[in-house]
Structure formats: C-alpha cells, structure tokens
Design a protein around this motif. Structure first.
Motif, mmCIF file in Angstrom:
data_model
loop_
_atom_site.group_PDB
_atom_site.id
_atom_site.type_symbol
_atom_site.label_atom_id
_atom_site.label_comp_id
_atom_site.label_asym_id
_atom_site.label_seq_id
_atom_site.Cartn_x
_atom_site.Cartn_y
_atom_site.Cartn_z
ATOM 1 N N GLU A 1 -7.719 5.140 -0.011
ATOM 2 C CA GLU A 1 -6.715 4.933 1.023
ATOM 3 C C GLU A 1 -7.290 4.092 2.159
ATOM 4 O OE1 GLU A 1 -3.098 4.779 2.617
ATOM 5 O OE2 GLU A 1 -3.590 5.611 0.663
ATOM 6 N N SER A 2 -8.549 4.334 2.527
ATOM 7 C CA SER A 2 -9.192 3.550 3.572
ATOM 8 C C SER A 2 -9.284 2.083 3.164
ATOM 9 C CB SER A 2 -10.591 4.113 3.849
ATOM 10 O OG SER A 2 -11.286 3.281 4.734
ATOM 11 N N ARG B 1 -7.316 0.591 1.079
ATOM 12 C CA ARG B 1 -5.951 0.062 1.113
ATOM 13 C C ARG B 1 -5.552 -0.306 2.540
ATOM 14 N NH1 ARG B 1 -3.567 4.513 -2.903
ATOM 15 N NH2 ARG B 1 -4.025 3.460 -4.855
ATOM 16 N N GLU B 2 -5.897 0.554 3.506
ATOM 17 C CA GLU B 2 -5.574 0.277 4.907
ATOM 18 C C GLU B 2 -6.275 -0.989 5.390
ATOM 19 O OE1 GLU B 2 -6.585 3.764 7.123
ATOM 20 O OE2 GLU B 2 -4.994 4.964 6.197
ATOM 21 N N ARG B 3 -7.547 -1.151 5.022
ATOM 22 C CA ARG B 3 -8.275 -2.369 5.416
ATOM 23 C C ARG B 3 -7.642 -3.611 4.817
ATOM 24 N NH1 ARG B 3 -14.433 -0.350 4.397
ATOM 25 N NH2 ARG B 3 -14.412 1.344 5.885
ATOM 26 N N ASN C 1 -4.493 -3.961 3.883
ATOM 27 C CA ASN C 1 -3.227 -4.205 4.577
ATOM 28 C C ASN C 1 -3.471 -4.817 5.953
ATOM 29 O OD1 ASN C 1 -1.572 -3.327 2.529
ATOM 30 N ND2 ASN C 1 -1.540 -1.208 3.237
ATOM 31 N N ASP C 2 -4.492 -4.325 6.653
ATOM 32 C CA ASP C 2 -4.829 -4.877 7.960
ATOM 33 C C ASP C 2 -5.204 -6.355 7.826
ATOM 34 O OD1 ASP C 2 -5.476 -4.782 10.779
ATOM 35 O OD2 ASP C 2 -7.589 -4.857 10.157
ATOM 36 N N ASN D 1 -2.004 -8.296 7.156
ATOM 37 C CA ASN D 1 -1.115 -8.363 8.325
ATOM 38 C C ASN D 1 -1.684 -9.226 9.441
ATOM 39 O OD1 ASN D 1 0.626 -6.660 6.999
ATOM 40 N ND2 ASN D 1 -0.154 -4.814 7.974
#
Length: 195
Positions: A104-105, A107-109, A111-112, A115
């Motif tokens: 999940e971490s 994935r967040e990176r 996405n960041d 974006n």
C-alpha cells in the motif's frame, strides 16, 4: 511329490489355499494395536490381573504414578506445541499484513509520483539548469570573483585608514568594476566572517 498329489494336480485339483484369519492376539504386548473398545477392556483387565500376580501393590502404585506423570508431561508438550503453532500462524498473518502495508505504501508513492509529475519534472529541470548554467555562470563571473579577492586584500591593507566601509566602497568601487553597493556587501561579509 507323492503320487496322490500328482494325480490331483493332473486332474486340475490343487490343494486348497490357506485361509489367513485376522485374529487378535490372546494377550496384549507393546506394539499390539487395539482396534475396539471390547479389546481395550479385555487387554486392560488381563494386564491388570497379570500385574497383580507378578508385582507388589507398592510397585504397581509407583508404575501408575510414573505413567500419570509421563502422561501429564506429554499433555503439556502437546499444549506447548499447539501454542507454538498458534504463535506461528499469528506471526505469518502479521507478516502478510506488513507485506500488504508495504504494498500500500508503494502504491501511495506511485500515485503521488503520478499526481505530482509536473512538480517533479520542474524540480529536475531546475536542478539541471543550476548544474549546467552554474558552470557557465562561474566562467562568466570569473573576472568579478578575481576582482573581489583583490578588493578584499585592499580593504585588509587600507581599511583601517578609511573612516568607514561606505567611504571605502564609494571611493574605490569603479577600480574593481562593480557598484558601490556590491563592494560594500563584499567588505561587510568579509568582516563578519573574520569576526
């Protein structure tokens, strides 16, 4: 072979096959499997009678106590292995949860990064410009940097004879090819660095 058997074999008669019966032994011994409750009760009663005939009650009590203690030890060992297995399962579940958290971490990176791609590219371009244009700037300002060294050496030599830094900068800035304000800043920073 006897004549009688030869004659039987010749006529197609063979001796009858052996019938193997699955019989339970008459008495229990180590290694004998007990398959039913009836056999268990029969062997237990039989073994108890044999023990009473062969052993004293004290000896039987000692053996019984040893067996009770051994049974308890086996029971505790079984409980301990069950607890260890439970801990192992919980540990594996925790590892899986940590792996999920790491995923999940990531994935967040990602996405960041997606974006804020434009911001990151701007930062990279600025860095590249500073790196490449910095060398060009150093080359372009090489003469000014050389004059700064000479100006500061002059200040160290004659600064005590002048009323102030401003007066020195006003009188000598053209000699070094800079503005009065630039020369004043060079001297001020130089003095602060020496203090």
């Amino acid at each position: 072979m006897s004549e009688n058997k030869k004659a039987q074999n010749a006529r197609g008669l063979s001796p009858s096959p052996l019938v193997i019966q699955d019989t339970q032994p008459a008495r229990w011994a180590p290694g004998v499997e007990v398959d039913s409750k009836e056999d268990y009760d029969r062997f237990t009663h039989q073994l108890a009678l044999e023990l009473l005939d062969e052993c004293t009650p004290v000896h039987i009590a000692v053996v019984a106590a040893q067996h009770m203690m051994f049974s308890d030890l086996l029971s505790r060992a079984l409980d301990e292995s069950r607890r260890a297995l439970d801990v192992s399962h919980r540990l594996n579940r925790a590892k899986a949860a940590v792996s999920d958290a790491k995923l999940e971490s990531y994935r967040e990176r990602l996405n960041d990064l997606r974006n804020n791609w434009n911001d990151y590219t701007d930062i990279a371009i600025d860095f590249y410009k500073k790196k490449t244009w910095g060398a060009v700037g150093k080359k372009r300002h090489a003469e000014t940097t050389k004059m700064k060294g000479i100006a500061l050496a002059q200040w160290n030599e004659h600064g005590a004879n002048v009323s102030s830094m401003s007066a020195f900068a006003r009188a000598r800035h053209k000699e070094f090819g800079v503005t009065e304000r630039t020369l004043y800043e060079w001297i001020r920073k130089h003095r602060n660095a020496k203090s």
